[in-house]
Motif scaffolding. Structure first.
Motif, PDB file in Angstrom:
ATOM      1  N   LEU A 145      23.815  14.313 -15.735  1.00 45.64           N
ATOM      2  CA  LEU A 145      23.791  12.817 -15.947  1.00 45.64           C
ATOM      3  C   LEU A 145      24.234  12.023 -14.537  1.00 45.64           C
ATOM      4  CD1 LEU A 145      25.790  12.640 -19.304  1.00 45.64           C
ATOM      5  CD2 LEU A 145      23.445  12.074 -18.982  1.00 45.64           C
ATOM      6  N   GLU A 146      25.166  12.787 -13.601  1.00 42.68           N
ATOM      7  CA  GLU A 146      25.704  12.142 -12.340  1.00 42.68           C
ATOM      8  C   GLU A 146      24.248  12.257 -11.515  1.00 42.68           C
ATOM      9  OE1 GLU A 146      28.820  14.352 -11.175  1.00 42.68           O
ATOM     10  OE2 GLU A 146      29.934  13.641 -12.860  1.00 42.68           O
ATOM     11  N   THR A 147      23.391  13.245 -11.533  1.00 36.74           N
ATOM     12  CA  THR A 147      22.311  13.358 -10.710  1.00 36.74           C
ATOM     13  C   THR A 147      21.167  12.542 -10.853  1.00 36.74           C
ATOM     14  OG1 THR A 147      23.062  15.814 -10.354  1.00 36.74           O
ATOM     15  CG2 THR A 147      20.628  15.089  -9.739  1.00 36.74           C
ATOM     16  N   SER A 148      20.857  12.052 -12.118  1.00 35.19           N
ATOM     17  CA  SER A 148      19.633  11.510 -12.605  1.00 35.19           C
ATOM     18  C   SER A 148      19.850  10.556 -13.524  1.00 35.19           C
ATOM     19  CB  SER A 148      18.580  12.532 -12.846  1.00 35.19           C
ATOM     20  OG  SER A 148      17.234  11.775 -13.228  1.00 35.19           O
ATOM     21  N   GLN A 149      18.977   9.379 -13.394  1.00 34.14           N
ATOM     22  CA  GLN A 149      19.102   8.384 -14.456  1.00 34.14           C
ATOM     23  C   GLN A 149      17.905   8.272 -15.219  1.00 34.14           C
ATOM     24  OE1 GLN A 149      21.724   6.019 -14.808  1.00 34.14           O
ATOM     25  NE2 GLN A 149      22.690   7.493 -13.401  1.00 34.14           N
ATOM     26  N   ARG A 150      17.045   9.351 -15.335  1.00 38.02           N
ATOM     27  CA  ARG A 150      15.865   9.643 -15.735  1.00 38.02           C
ATOM     28  C   ARG A 150      16.320   9.737 -17.396  1.00 38.02           C
ATOM     29  NH1 ARG A 150      12.171  13.727 -12.373  1.00 38.02           N
ATOM     30  NH2 ARG A 150      12.059  12.634 -10.486  1.00 38.02           N
ATOM     31  N   ASP A 159      16.479  11.600  -8.952  1.00 36.40           N
ATOM     32  CA  ASP A 159      15.797  10.499  -9.205  1.00 36.40           C
ATOM     33  C   ASP A 159      14.550  10.253  -8.099  1.00 36.40           C
ATOM     34  OD1 ASP A 159      17.000   9.445 -11.375  1.00 36.40           O
ATOM     35  OD2 ASP A 159      18.515   8.572 -10.161  1.00 36.40           O
ATOM     36  N   ARG A 212      18.649  12.442 -22.077  1.00 37.34           N
ATOM     37  CA  ARG A 212      19.969  11.593 -21.498  1.00 37.34           C
ATOM     38  C   ARG A 212      20.571  11.230 -22.610  1.00 37.34           C
ATOM     39  NH1 ARG A 212      21.427  10.143 -16.688  1.00 37.34           N
ATOM     40  NH2 ARG A 212      23.171   8.621 -16.493  1.00 37.34           N
ATOM     41  N   THR A 213      20.197  10.594 -23.606  1.00 33.60           N
ATOM     42  CA  THR A 213      20.988  10.081 -24.592  1.00 33.60           C
ATOM     43  C   THR A 213      21.748  11.195 -25.366  1.00 33.60           C
ATOM     44  OG1 THR A 213      18.963   9.983 -26.152  1.00 33.60           O
ATOM     45  CG2 THR A 213      19.611   8.164 -24.943  1.00 33.60           C
ATOM     46  N   GLU A 237      24.619  12.555 -23.348  1.00 35.91           N
ATOM     47  CA  GLU A 237      25.718  11.641 -23.284  1.00 35.91           C
ATOM     48  C   GLU A 237      26.562  11.774 -24.615  1.00 35.91           C
ATOM     49  OE1 GLU A 237      23.771   7.865 -20.666  1.00 35.91           O
ATOM     50  OE2 GLU A 237      23.505   7.717 -22.739  1.00 35.91           O
TER      51      GLU A 237
END
Length: 263
Positions: free
Chosen positions: A173-178, A204, A250-251, A254
């Protein structure tokens, strides 16, 4: 999410007990001696115990004590977390749950949570299970695919695996916002401890970021996550020569990270 049969090549028994003594009645009686639990809570747990002889019928006194302690921590966490979110007291939340105990979303959420708690390989599952349960109870949601997969995952993991999973997901999660993030576990990390694996996460900008000394058994962990459809297989990598991939949504990552607080 389908209810899949366990793959013996992935799932290893974590807490096998042999020739233990005790009975279902003893377990129920031990739980019933807890003065801080409401009668309906004791009845629920006693009912689950009666339906699970393979796990509890032959339990030793020590096993009963551990599970009673986990059950109390489970209930306390639910009432305290809920109370904190609504500016109420834990006693008020306990009263609310007792008054509404016959509602379907409460029955099913508690059933599935307690069943996994009783079968959990490690007491470390208690807090995540309680946080997950109180979230669904407070939102009046019946267990969905995410809930069912997560409780099955938690009952299989030990504390180290939960910590490794939380670290891995946070790195992603810290590395990518994809919306989807590919994680690869490479061969044993000689730059790290020598017995854990290095992770590479697609960033990203199209490159990758390396994390040393993260996972001890990625084949097992990735297999469990994919079995419960909490991550997706990439279908492109051959183990172990080229490493092992899994795709993190991602969701979902999280939501899992919010649960994996073990204290």
């Amino acid at each position: 999410m389908s209810e899949k049969a366990e793959d013996s090549s992935i799932i290893n028994a974590k807490d096998t007990t042999a020739a233990l003594t005790g009975t279902v009645g003893a377990v129920g009686a031990a739980l019933g001696t807890n003065p801080t639990m409401a009668p309906w809570q004791v009845a629920l747990i006693a009912g689950f115990v009666a339906l699970m002889p393979g796990v509890l019928a032959a339990s030793s006194e020590a096993f009963v004590t551990r599970k009673r302690r986990s059950a109390q921590k489970f209930w306390d966490t639910i009432t305290k977390k809920w109370a904190e979110s609504e500016d109420k007291t834990p006693e008020e939340i306990a009263g609310l749950l007792e008054a509404r105990k016959d509602e379907p979303h409460i029955n099913e959420t508690i059933w599935r949570s307690i069943r996994s708690l009783m079968e959990a390989a490690d007491e470390a599952a208690t807090m995540p299970l309680a946080v997950l349960a109180q979230d669904y109870l407070r939102q009046e949601k019946r267990p969905d695919a995410f809930f069912r997969g997560t409780v099955r995952l938690l009952q299989e993991l030990d504390r180290l695996e939960m910590e490794e999973l939380a670290t891995m997901l946070n790195c992603a999660l810290e590395t990518s916002q994809r919306p989807q993030i590919i994680i690869r576990a490479n061969l044993p990390d000689l730059a790290g401890s020598g017995d854990r694996y290095m992770l590479s996460v697609n960033g990203d900008g199209g490159g990758t970021r390396l994390f040393h000394n993260i996972l001890s058994d990625p084949l097992r962990l990735f297999g469990l996550l994919e079995r419960e459809q909490l991550t997706n297989p990439s279908g492109t990598t051959v183990w172990p020569r080229a490493g092992l991939d899994t795709i993190v949504v991602r969701t979902v990552a999280e939501r899992l990270c919010k649960l994996l607080v073990l204290r």
